[in-house]
Design an enzyme around this catalytic site. Structure first.
Site, PDB file in Angstrom:
ATOM      1  N   CYS A 403       0.819  -1.211   0.000  1.00  0.00           N
ATOM      2  CA  CYS A 403       0.000   0.000   0.000  1.00  0.00           C
ATOM      3  C   CYS A 403       0.855   1.264   0.000  1.00  0.00           C
ATOM      4  O   CYS A 403       0.438   2.291  -0.550  1.00  0.00           O
ATOM      5  CB  CYS A 403      -0.950  -0.005   1.184  1.00  0.00           C
ATOM      6  N   HIS A 543      -1.747   0.966   7.378  1.00  0.00           N
ATOM      7  CA  HIS A 543      -2.141   1.127   5.978  1.00  0.00           C
ATOM      8  C   HIS A 543      -1.875   2.555   5.524  1.00  0.00           C
ATOM      9  O   HIS A 543      -2.172   3.520   6.234  1.00  0.00           O
ATOM     10  CB  HIS A 543      -3.623   0.793   5.814  1.00  0.00           C
TER      11      HIS A 543
END
Length: 665
Positions: A403, A543
């Site tokens: 990510c 994330h």
């Protein structure tokens, strides 16, 4: 009957204990054979068959008496000479040739004669040495499998394959059948090669492994394995079947399942459907899989790179073509061109219902909420978001472990890093330029360690560094602060990370301190070689998300661009408590002068409210990016037309999220 029958020495049947007459060769009651305990079997071998007319008592069971009568070999009744059958039991009269055939199995042949007589080719059990008949599939005594010989390999392989075919016809899977059959053929071929060579065949293994594999096939979750093969082969049907039945898209392949699929080049332990879709470039399937991840809501994400996959592939190829590397003392690879991705201003022209659907399918709503929650990390200043029009939006990206790289490619070119371009450049940077990254990394980490009142030895520093270098080269692995610092050098521009200060659990409990928030400057380059316009990322619970603004709107009257002041997005360099964001990987001599460093590497200004902000200058989109955005926006324009009479209808709105990540970036 004979009057002297009471004095006759009868023989007792060993099966039913019935007392039979001496001349009876079989028991009258149970037809059992007479035991040869007192018979001279060698005499039986040596004497030749008597002629039919011989009246000798040993000529056969039909013995004649003085009156010429013959005794029945079953009931010993004396019948008339002309009788062909016994008047008492109706058994046929035996001749001398019949006696010869009856006693033939009892004769002991000579050695040379025995070798010429065909004998059953029995196989001896390797466990208990019991000799079994050739048709026996396992030992009668101990149940072990038969000895494998070249003559029985083909029969054994055919038997096993037929058994497998029948199992699958009763409800098995076609994929399971083909793989297991191929495995059996290969194993049979290997055994044949071993037996046909000069070396003697190996000792027979037991059937434990075979039975284990058969049990594994019978209990395997074939809808799940069919879905894995469907991703590899580009077949949507098994994937949709698995997901519609409640299958978990984050499920990982086990070692036994990998052996059943029998394709090491495609499947590996720990792979999910998402990993397979990324590996085989199934972008259409990937959109569905990522939207089904736990917490990801229902439906499909519709980001620009999914709507126009061909243009997205061209953009990635272009980004790869501008990869450069200096051969001077600082061999860090970099991108020769730069771009900043923004959302098109035409979004504001869409109806409210269409705008809501667009943002639901484009943004990471959970990340947006966490970053804006109390205490807020982004969009906390009305002066910046309203008066300066610099509101940030968290774009949704993949949750497959890359990510950070995806978010940087989104923030620059609007696509995902599917080709691992940034991953390869990151690995090359730390490998080839480790001699310049390592000293600054160690000095900065040593200062942080002293603040926490601990220190490390040199061997520990080297081990930590080796681990960071190894992570950079492994797709799907989480990345650390050093990697963000190196990526700032690859992109040749500052990176601002707006992140939560504490990583929380699903119940809202603080798990640990998140150290990613702050500014990462390309301090190893010269300022003249770098770009002063920064990129912004968001960090929430392991994330990363790209934070992008909506571009300023052009003048509706003339179509000319807005004034230069509106072509800039303002990114705060302070948190909501008006404290300066930390600057990472500064040396001990640079500590205390962080604001000067920010002014040196960024276009910094102070708002009317006294906030220190960095100017992110927006440029015209590259042609390929503009075409991709336009094609993506056309989808929502068509929806807007459908919402206008006479085509008015309700536009379905669905909730999406990228929560549920398993990486610990």
């Amino acid at each position: 009957m004979n009057d002297d029958s009471s004095n006759v020495q009868k023989w007792t049947c060993e099966y039913c204990t019935y007392a039979n007459y001496p001349s009876a060769l079989k028991c009258t009651m149970c037809r059992g054979s007479k035991p040869l305990l007192n018979e001279d079997i060698f005499r039986l071998r040596e004497e030749s068959p008597s002629p039919v007319g011989d009246l000798s008592p040993v000529s056969g069971p039909s013995v004649r008496n003085r009156d010429g009568k013959w005794s029945c070999h079953v009931c010993t009744y004396f019948n008339r000479p002309a009788a062909k059958e016994c008047a008492e039991c109706n058994n046929i009269k035996l001749t001398a040739s019949d006696l010869h055939e009856h006693l033939k199995p009892l004769r002991i042949e000579q050695t040379n004669e025995a070798s010429s007589i065909p004998r059953p080719n029995k196989w001896s059990c390797s466990i208990c040495t019991y000799e079994n008949w050739p048709k026996a599939t396992r030992c009668v005594m101990c149940g072990a499998t038969p000895r494998i010989s070249p003559s029985t390999i083909s029969l054994e392989g055919a038997t096993k394959e037929n058994e497998i075919h029948s199992n699958f016809e009763r409800g098995g899977s076609n994929i399971e059948e083909s793989n297991m059959t191929a495995t059996l053929k290969r194993s049979s071929s290997r055994r044949m090669d071993d037996c046909s060579g000069g070396a003697p065949p190996r000792s027979p293994p037991n059937n434990i492994e075979y039975e284990r594999r058969m049990r594994l096939h019978r209990h395997a979750d074939w809808p799940w394995l069919n879905a894995c093969l469907g991703v590899v082969q580009g077949d949507h049907i098994p994937v949709e079947t698995f997901l519609s039945s409640g299958g978990d898209p984050t499920r990982q392949l086990t070692s036994s399942e990998v052996s059943l699929l029998n394709r090491p080049s495609a499947f590996d332990v720990g792979y999910t459907l998402v990993h397979l879709a990324i590996r085989f470039h199934r972008e259409d399937m990937l959109a569905t899989l990522l939207s089904r991840i736990e917490g990801g809501g229902s439906g499909v994400k519709r980001v620009p790179s999914y709507v126009a996959p061909d243009l997205a592939a061209d953009i990635r190829r272009h980004a790869s073509s501008i990869h450069r590397q200096r051969k001077a003392s600082l061999p860090i690879p970099f991108l020769a061109e730069w771009s900043t991705f923004t959302l098109p201003a035409e979004i504001e022209d869409l109806p409210t219902s269409v705008q809501e659907q667009l943002f639901e399918e484009l943004l990471d709503k959970d990340a947006q909420q966490q970053l804006e929650a109390d205490p807020p990390v982004i969009n906390w200043s009305l002066e910046i978001t309203v008066h300066l029009g610099s509101r940030l939006y968290a774009l949704w990206n993949r949750s497959a472990g890359d990510c950070l790289l995806d978010s940087l490619m989104q923030a620059t070119w609007g696509v995902f890093d599917r080709d691992n371009l940034l991953r390869r450049m990151l690995s090359d940077s730390l490998t080839q330029a480790g001699h310049v990254f390592y000293p600054r990394w160690r000095e900065y980490e040593s200062c942080q360690a002293r603040l926490l009142h601990f220190s490390l030895e040199e061997t520990q520093w080297e081990e930590d560094w080796s681990g960071l270098v190894s992570l950079a080269s492994q797709p799907g692995n989480s990345l650390e602060q050093l990697h963000v610092f190196a990526l700032a050098h690859i992109l040749r521009r500052p990176i601002i990370v707006y992140g939560v200060k504490y990583v929380k659990s699903f119940r809202g409990e603080d798990l640990g301190y998140a150290r990613f928030e702050g500014v990462y400057l390309p301090l190893l380059w010269d300022t003249s070689f770098c770009i002063r316009s920064p990129l912004s990322l968001g960090y929430t619970r392991g994330h990363f998300s790209a934070l992008v603004p909506i571009e300023p709107y052009s003048s509706p009257d003339t179509g000319a661009p807005s004034p230069d002041s509106l072509q800039v997005t303002f990114l705060p360099l302070m948190d909501h408590d008006r404290k300066l964001l930390p600057v990472h990987f500064v040396t001990q001599s640079e500590m205390g002068s962080e604001e000067n460093l920010l002014r040196q590497w960024l276009d910094v200004c102070v708002t009317d409210g006294g906030l220190l902000v960095a100017q992110q200058r927006l440029q015209k989109r590259p042609l390929l990016v503009a075409q991709m955005v336009e094609e993506w926006l056309n989808h929502y324009r068509r929806l807007a037309q459908m919402s206008i009479a006479p085509f008015s209808r309700t536009i379905p709105v669905q909730d999406y999220s990228s929560d549920g990540d398993t990486d610990d970036e």
